[in-house]
Design a protein around this motif. Structure first.
Motif, PDB file in Angstrom:
ATOM      1  N   PRO A  15       0.822  -1.216   0.000  1.00  0.00           N
ATOM      2  CA  PRO A  15       0.000   0.000   0.000  1.00  0.00           C
ATOM      3  C   PRO A  15       0.856   1.266   0.000  1.00  0.00           C
ATOM      4  O   PRO A  15       0.486   2.257  -0.605  1.00  0.00           O
ATOM      5  CB  PRO A  15      -0.820  -0.120   1.271  1.00  0.00           C
ATOM      6  N   VAL A  35      -6.617   4.235  -9.970  1.00  0.00           N
ATOM      7  CA  VAL A  35      -5.914   3.308  -9.092  1.00  0.00           C
ATOM      8  C   VAL A  35      -6.886   2.197  -8.758  1.00  0.00           C
ATOM      9  O   VAL A  35      -8.041   2.466  -8.440  1.00  0.00           O
ATOM     10  CB  VAL A  35      -5.443   4.025  -7.821  1.00  0.00           C
ATOM     11  N   ASN A  36      -6.471   0.955  -8.871  1.00  0.00           N
ATOM     12  CA  ASN A  36      -7.351  -0.162  -8.561  1.00  0.00           C
ATOM     13  C   ASN A  36      -6.765  -0.958  -7.410  1.00  0.00           C
ATOM     14  O   ASN A  36      -5.634  -1.433  -7.495  1.00  0.00           O
ATOM     15  CB  ASN A  36      -7.524  -1.073  -9.770  1.00  0.00           C
ATOM     16  N   THR A  37      -7.532  -1.067  -6.339  1.00  0.00           N
ATOM     17  CA  THR A  37      -7.036  -1.767  -5.153  1.00  0.00           C
ATOM     18  C   THR A  37      -8.111  -2.713  -4.644  1.00  0.00           C
ATOM     19  O   THR A  37      -9.294  -2.435  -4.800  1.00  0.00           O
ATOM     20  CB  THR A  37      -6.712  -0.763  -4.027  1.00  0.00           C
ATOM     21  N   PRO A  38      -7.705  -3.830  -4.035  1.00  0.00           N
ATOM     22  CA  PRO A  38      -8.706  -4.815  -3.593  1.00  0.00           C
ATOM     23  C   PRO A  38      -9.627  -4.275  -2.502  1.00  0.00           C
ATOM     24  O   PRO A  38     -10.676  -4.848  -2.246  1.00  0.00           O
ATOM     25  CB  PRO A  38      -7.863  -5.977  -3.072  1.00  0.00           C
ATOM     26  N   VAL A 140      -5.431  -7.048  -9.080  1.00  0.00           N
ATOM     27  CA  VAL A 140      -5.912  -6.003  -8.174  1.00  0.00           C
ATOM     28  C   VAL A 140      -7.169  -6.441  -7.442  1.00  0.00           C
ATOM     29  O   VAL A 140      -7.510  -5.871  -6.412  1.00  0.00           O
ATOM     30  CB  VAL A 140      -6.199  -4.671  -8.894  1.00  0.00           C
ATOM     31  N   ASP A 143      -4.729  -9.243  -4.373  1.00  0.00           N
ATOM     32  CA  ASP A 143      -3.752  -8.785  -3.387  1.00  0.00           C
ATOM     33  C   ASP A 143      -2.728  -7.791  -3.932  1.00  0.00           C
ATOM     34  O   ASP A 143      -1.772  -7.471  -3.256  1.00  0.00           O
ATOM     35  CB  ASP A 143      -3.023  -9.987  -2.784  1.00  0.00           C
ATOM     36  N   TYR A 145      -1.824  -3.924  -5.944  1.00  0.00           N
ATOM     37  CA  TYR A 145      -2.332  -2.563  -6.032  1.00  0.00           C
ATOM     38  C   TYR A 145      -1.911  -2.019  -7.374  1.00  0.00           C
ATOM     39  O   TYR A 145      -0.723  -2.003  -7.697  1.00  0.00           O
ATOM     40  CB  TYR A 145      -1.748  -1.709  -4.912  1.00  0.00           C
TER      41      TYR A 145
END
Lengths: 377, 456
Positions: A15, A35-38, A140, A143, A145
């Motif tokens: 992160p 931005v693509n994050t879980p 993404v 796990d 980012y």
């Protein structure tokens, strides 16, 4: 490659890296990036320099709208359209309206917020987005980012972006292409399969509604309210000695208010001898108007002009403004009310003696309104 | 004790698992074939459901005369069950919405499951008032304001109608809240599944979610707004349910303490139910490190607190009945404690007020078997509480000539059994078809998943 490039992407492992990357990318002046994050990463909105969300306003207006809608609807239904006094409360009992107003406010605010979030803010459903089914998306959503700079960005330059991502220590860097097939895909509304499906749905829905409303509700056990173990007036019954379910008045007696009519089949005599005992006072006329509107107006019309509201299901009566009826005495009209006339049935059961005379007074007023005397002018 | 550092938040998830393993463990029940234990459990719940179904069919065919309801106890079991199940649902919203607003991170492991239980409990609850109308197939005609030939509208000043709006709003909002929470998880499942059919299903249900931060921003705001709405909503629902009683003039019902008392009771029984079910779930699916003992302990504390609130309400009711000097009120409460239904009253009082006091002891709060038994007691007895409130007051109304004793029948029992069958069948199917723990939310609270902002 012949395919059109959609964006250039990079994957990061921690992160901290992605926050840093987002900061650098937005500082470099890129605007069309994502931005693509879980899961939502704290501080990302600031790093991407996103403006604050406007969604709150949607909720506010939807909620206010819900409250107004609920209050106005209830107020109209219970106070204006069909006013009933319940428990001695006023027609607009605000405290009693509060629970439902609250519920509708919450309901509308929630539904509108969520619908506008999904369909307006997110433009979902969108399973055709180029990022779907890429290695990037697979990572993404679990796990990794990711950051993705779109080709639409005015500063888009593959070499520059590549070296930028490398300097940020991205673990994977790769381009994402549009899917040619999907780009050229156009949904066909006139597709026979789709039309057939629509037709099947329509037939199914109308058929099941028809069966439900016209057949099922009249089947056992739903019809059991119709067959009740009670004695209906014309049925026989063991309960009374004479075997009849209905009792007749004791011989030689008269029920209260039902004095036998002395002029059966003698209209002329009734016209001559019967005298209207009521004066055309305001109260009497109000009473007459009320009863006339209830019992006579369906056939004779509110103004007694013979404009029946029964739409032909009963013979239209003549106007009561005719020379003939105007010349009739009150007693002669009284006779029609008591005995009926040809197809017109008797109204002696619906109207008490006093009410009959009051109706006649009211008819006189109606007649006077179309054929005023000279002294009225 | 001095070694605890109170500036540091405790870990919500034990042992800092890697993120991908969270996906694996949470989606495992969805990807594997159900085992024998699952089928046995399902067989039991389906049997219960069938018993209820038979009772229902009989009630439709021969009529509601099969129930114990009499004059004056016209409400009987259906309303008792309704209040009970609605109450069970409230814990779910409390966990998912109220604890969210209070930033209680320990809720993340259990929120999804509790929300699911809310929805199933409300579905179960809604059945009862509808069948209590006698002809449920016409219920919509009695309950909804729609333009009709009689140009009549429903009575908006009646608490029973408020209930219709409250419960249906509650169901809709809970469902939407639940679904919004599911979207990112469904997207994660979509991206990891290998089955074609599942992929289609997840693609449709996840609406093409892309985990985009531009979306997360609005998403989180929406979640906050929904939590903000669900919080007063859940309080309003049981308040309005209590109005069904409190607005009537019957002694024992006509009290202003009812709304808070009902809400506390709802949370009390709801937490007990959630705790019971979670104990099974964490064991069967190996979620011990996500639904931790700390979480269960915190739930037990809530049970202890709400149990005392309920106990306070019981005592205060008595006090006010005496203090008001109103003879029928005094009689109603004396009758509750020493009349025909004294047995039910004392079961309720002891089990609800005294047994949860055991949770003062940390050992008991953390012992799984003991807490399970206590919570079962709470559940059973909270059902009795609703029974006591509904039946004792009705059976002794203002008119002594109409007094009667209410005795439930076999059909009543079958409907109650069936309601448990329905609820647990839905819970079981849920565990096998959707992620029972929010993947995205758990990832967000694993240690090390949030940036440290060192570069500032």
């Amino acid at each position: 490659m012949s395919e059109k490039i959609y964006s250039y992407t990079a994957l990061f492992d921690t992160p901290n890296d992605i926050i840093h990357a987002a900061k650098v990318v937005s500082e470099k002046g890129y605007t069309k990036f994502d931005v693509n994050t879980p899961y939502p990463v704290h501080g990302m909105d600031g790093a991407m320099k996103l403006p604050t969300s406007k969604l709150g306003f949607v909720t506010l207006f939807a909620g206010l709208g819900g409250a107004a809608l609920a209050l106005l609807t209830m107020g109209w239904m219970m106070g204006i359209d069909y006013p009933i006094v319940i428990g001695g409360k006023p027609y607009f009992p605000l405290p009693a309206f509060i629970p439902i107003t609250f519920e509708i406010t919450v309901l509308l605010a929630t539904l509108v917020t969520v619908a506008s979030l999904l369909f307006f803010f997110f433009k979902l459903p969108n399973n055709k987005h180029p990022l779907h089914d890429t290695n990037y998306m697979k990572n993404v959503s679990s796990d990794k980012y990711g950051i993705s700079i779109e080709a639409k960005d005015p500063k888009f330059n593959i070499e520059e972006i590549k070296s930028l991502f490398e300097s940020l220590h991205a673990s994977v860097i790769e381009p994402v292409y549009y899917d040619e097939e999907e780009l050229n895909f156009k949904p066909k509304i006139a597709d026979p399969k789709f039309l057939g499906f629509l037709a099947a749905v329509a037939i199914f829905v109308s058929l099941s509604v028809y069966l439900h409303m016209n057949k099922v509700l009249y089947m056992v056990p739903f019809s059991w309210m119709d067959e009740q173990e009670k004695t209906i007036a014309q049925e026989s019954s063991d309960f009374f000695d004479n075997g009849s379910g209905m009792l007749t008045p004791v011989e030689g007696t008269v029920a209260r208010g039902f004095i036998p009519y002395a002029f059966k089949n003698k209209p002329e005599k009734a016209g001559k001898l019967l005298v209207n005992p009521l004066l055309p006072t305001k109260e009497n006329l109000e009473l007459g108007k009320n009863k006339f509107n209830i019992y006579c107006s369906p056939c004779h019309g509110y103004l007694a002009e013979g404009d029946s509201r029964l739409k032909g299901s009963f013979p239209n009566p003549p106007s009561l403004h005719s020379q003939k009826v105007r010349n009739w005495s009150d007693g002669r009209i009284y006779h029609v009310i008591v005995e009926g006339q040809n197809v017109m049935p008797s109204y002696s059961y619906q109207l008490s003696i006093e009410e009959r005379w009051a109706v006649i007074n009211y008819i006189r007023v109606l007649q006077r309104s179309l054929n005023a005397k000279e002294t009225d002018l | 004790m001095s070694s605890i550092d109170y500036t540091q938040e405790l870990s919500v998830v034990e042992g800092r698992p890697p993120l991908r393993s969270i996906d694996d463990i949470i989606s495992k029940p969805l990807d594997t074939k159900p085992d024998k234990k699952f089928y046995i459990a399902l067989a039991i719940t389906l049997t219960m459901l069938t018993i209820g179904g038979l009772g229902l069919a009989a009630s439709f065919y021969w009529g509601t005369g099969l129930w114990g309801n009499n004059n004056p106890v016209g409400w009987g079991f259906p309303i008792v069950n309704f209040v009970f199940w609605i109450g069970i649902g409230h814990a779910g919203t409390l966990i998912s919405a109220i604890l969210f607003l209070f930033r209680q991170k320990w809720r993340t492991g259990i929120a999804r499951f509790a929300e699911g239980m809310t929805i199933f409990a409300v579905i179960t609850a809604m059945i009862f008032p509808i069948i209590h109308t006698g002809r449920p197939w016409l219920a919509a005609v009695y309950l909804l304001p729609y333009p009709n030939q009689h140009s009549l509208w429903v009575n908006f000043t009646s608490p029973l109608l408020w209930d219709v709006f409250a419960v249906s709003t509650y169901f809709t909002v809970s469902f939407v809240f639940w679904y919004i929470g599911l979207i990112p998880d469904l997207a994660t499942l979509r991206d990891r599944t290998t089955s074609k059919i599942k992929k289609i299903i997840y693609s449709i249900t996840s609406l093409g979610w892309r985990h985009s931060n531009r979306h997360w921003q609005n998403y989180e705001l929406t979640y906050l707004i929904l939590a903000g709405f669900a919080t007063p909503l859940v309080l309003s629902v049981h308040t309005i349910v209590s109005f069904d009683f409190a607005v009537a003039i019957l002694p024992g019902w006509h009290t202003t303490i009812f709304p808070p008392y009902f809400v506390a009771g709802a949370v009390f029984s709801g937490f007990a139910m959630v705790q019971n079910v979670l104990i099974f779930i964490r064991k069967i699916f190996n979620y011990e490190h996500i639904i931790t003992k700390d979480t269960l302990e915190k739930m037990n504390k809530v049970i202890l607190l709400t149990g005392m609130m309920v106990g306070y309400a019981y005592s205060m009711e008595f006090f006010i009945a005496w203090y008001s000097g109103v003879q029928p009120e005094v009689f109603a409460f004396m009758n509750r404690a020493f009349g025909d239904y004294a047995w039910a009253y004392w079961i309720m009082f002891t089990c609800n007020v005294f047994i949860p006091q055991l949770f003062w002891f940390k050992k008991i709060r953390r012992s799984i078997p003991i807490m399970f038994v206590i919570a079962v007691f709470v559940n059973v007895v909270m059902w009795f509480e609703r029974f006591v409130i509904t039946v004792t007051s009705l059976s002794r109304d203002y008119l002594p000539s109409s007094w009667a004793y209410f005795k439930p029948t076999l059909t009543d029992a079958s409907l109650l059994t069936g309601s448990f069958g329905l609820f647990f069948t839905l819970v079981l199917l849920f565990t096998k078809s959707l992620p029972v723990i929010s993947i995205a939310e758990v990832k967000a609270v694993v240690d090390g998943s949030q940036p440290t902002h060192e570069d500032h």
